[in-house]
Design a protein around this motif. Structure first.
Motif, PDB file in Angstrom:
ATOM      1  N   ILE A  65      33.700  24.029  -0.193  1.00 23.01           N
ATOM      2  CA  ILE A  65      34.048  23.499   1.410  1.00 23.01           C
ATOM      3  C   ILE A  65      33.340  23.416   2.185  1.00 23.01           C
ATOM      4  O   ILE A  65      32.673  22.965   3.094  1.00 23.01           O
ATOM      5  N   ARG A  78      30.302  22.168   4.815  1.00 23.80           N
ATOM      6  CA  ARG A  78      30.459  21.470   6.197  1.00 23.80           C
ATOM      7  C   ARG A  78      29.767  22.668   6.711  1.00 23.80           C
ATOM      8  O   ARG A  78      28.199  22.107   7.115  1.00 23.80           O
ATOM      9  N   GLU A 112      26.477  20.842   9.116  1.00 28.54           N
ATOM     10  CA  GLU A 112      26.620  20.754  10.292  1.00 28.54           C
ATOM     11  C   GLU A 112      25.343  21.678  11.039  1.00 28.54           C
ATOM     12  O   GLU A 112      25.228  20.702  12.921  1.00 28.54           O
ATOM     13  N   TYR A 119      23.787  17.506  11.894  1.00 25.18           N
ATOM     14  CA  TYR A 119      24.182  16.707  12.897  1.00 25.18           C
ATOM     15  C   TYR A 119      24.576  17.980  14.273  1.00 25.18           C
ATOM     16  O   TYR A 119      24.347  16.770  14.874  1.00 25.18           O
ATOM     17  N   ILE A 174      32.181  18.729  12.405  1.00 19.78           N
ATOM     18  CA  ILE A 174      32.577  17.257  11.026  1.00 19.78           C
ATOM     19  C   ILE A 174      33.800  18.043  10.698  1.00 19.78           C
ATOM     20  O   ILE A 174      34.402  19.414  10.658  1.00 19.78           O
ATOM     21  N   VAL A 230      35.698  18.617   6.841  1.00 19.97           N
ATOM     22  CA  VAL A 230      35.711  17.905   5.258  1.00 19.97           C
ATOM     23  C   VAL A 230      36.464  18.136   4.069  1.00 19.97           C
ATOM     24  O   VAL A 230      37.460  19.024   4.740  1.00 19.97           O
ATOM     25  N   ALA A 231      36.889  17.297   3.156  1.00 20.59           N
ATOM     26  CA  ALA A 231      37.981  17.064   3.223  1.00 20.59           C
ATOM     27  C   ALA A 231      37.614  16.452   1.606  1.00 20.59           C
ATOM     28  O   ALA A 231      36.974  15.138   0.586  1.00 20.59           O
ATOM     29  N   LEU A 241      33.146  13.993   4.539  1.00 20.42           N
ATOM     30  CA  LEU A 241      32.319  14.353   5.246  1.00 20.42           C
ATOM     31  C   LEU A 241      32.920  13.072   6.917  1.00 20.42           C
ATOM     32  O   LEU A 241      32.754  12.454   6.849  1.00 20.42           O
TER      33      LEU A 241
END
Lengths: 110, 161
Positions: free
Chosen positions: A84, A88, A92, A95, B7, B9-10, B19
């Motif tokens: 995860i 991310r 990241e 973004y 952000i 995230v799961a 996200l």
């Protein structure tokens, strides 16, 4: 990280009852009985879900007299968290740049 | 920047990864940044040191997308995608894969743009790839994550002067 291990972790977390059990264990140790309390499920069904979590390496137990309290396994959770985190990280930076672009679009009044 | 967020995230069952990110601009702006090639090339640049060298987007149901990235030493890779459904300023559903140069498995992605206050709540729900593709992403992302951390350090250093 072992891919098969991560597959087992994701499969174990695919069930809402098991995700709920993991959430409960994030708050601390619990026995199988305590883990089953929120659900209207038979004891064998509860035991099955706990066993799936144990086999995936997400949950472990210790012996405390006649009790076998369950807790989260740091190693099992780590394999999921590593993946995860990688996703991310990949998004990241992009973004963060998008924040800057949106800010300049706004100032240009487009 | 107010209104923006880190952000989150799961995993969503065995099948999906979601996200969520907030932006301090209205949905129309965030949507445009996802469908206009000249805007995409300014933010979806990939890992530090990479640039998006080509971008073609035909954002309508049945339309396609092509994006290519390049690095001075490491070469390049590209992405192809097809749009399944497009609701301007609200929702994009598409299927994409990266060519490294061998194609990664198809990733089915639903992106939604929702108004939240004077900003946007962006949600990207993707299909979990298989173990092999996840490992590829992990390898790719781990390297990038490290570089991102350096970039962040630089920003913090600049802000502190």
């Amino acid at each position: 990280m072992n891919e098969t291990e991560l597959d087992h972790v994701l499969a174990a977390l695919a069930h809402p009852v098991r995700r709920s059990m993991v959430s409960r264990l994030m708050k601390g140790e619990a026995t199988v009985t305590e883990l089953g309390e929120p659900f209207e499920l038979s004891q064998p069904a509860i035991s099955h879900h706990v066993r799936v979590l144990e086999e995936a390496g997400l949950v472990t137990h210790r012996v405390d007299g006649t009790r076998r309290p369950r807790r989260l396994s740091r190693e099992g959770m780590a394999s999921l968290e590593a993946w995860i985190d990688a996703v991310r990280n990949a998004y990241e930076a992009s973004y963060d740049r998008l924040d800057g672009l949106l800010d300049s679009m706004r100032r240009e009044g487009e | 920047m107010s209104g923006a967020s880190k952000i989150t995230v799961a995993t969503d069952g065995e099948q999906h990864l979601t996200l969520v990110r907030r932006f301090a601009a209205p949905p129309a702006f965030v949507y445009r940044a996802h469908v206009e090639p000249e805007l995409m090339q300014r933010w979806m640049t990939g890992p530090e040191g990479w640039t998006m060298t080509e971008c073609r987007i035909d954002a309508r149901a049945g339309g396609s997308m092509y994006c290519a990235w390049a690095h001075p030493e490491e070469g390049g890779f590209h992405l192809t995608a097809e749009f399944v459904a497009v609701e301007p300023n609200q929702r994009i559903e598409h299927v994409e894969r990266m060519h490294l140069p061998d194609p990664t498995p198809d990733n089915h992605i639903v992106t939604t743009f929702e108004t939240e206050g004077d900003g946007t709540l962006l949600t990207v729900r993707m299909t979990l790839p298989d173990a092999e593709a996840r490992q590829a992403m992990l390898d790719f992302g781990a390297v990038e994550g490290m570089e991102v951390s350096y970039a962040r350090l630089e920003r913090i250093a600049e802000a502190g002067t």
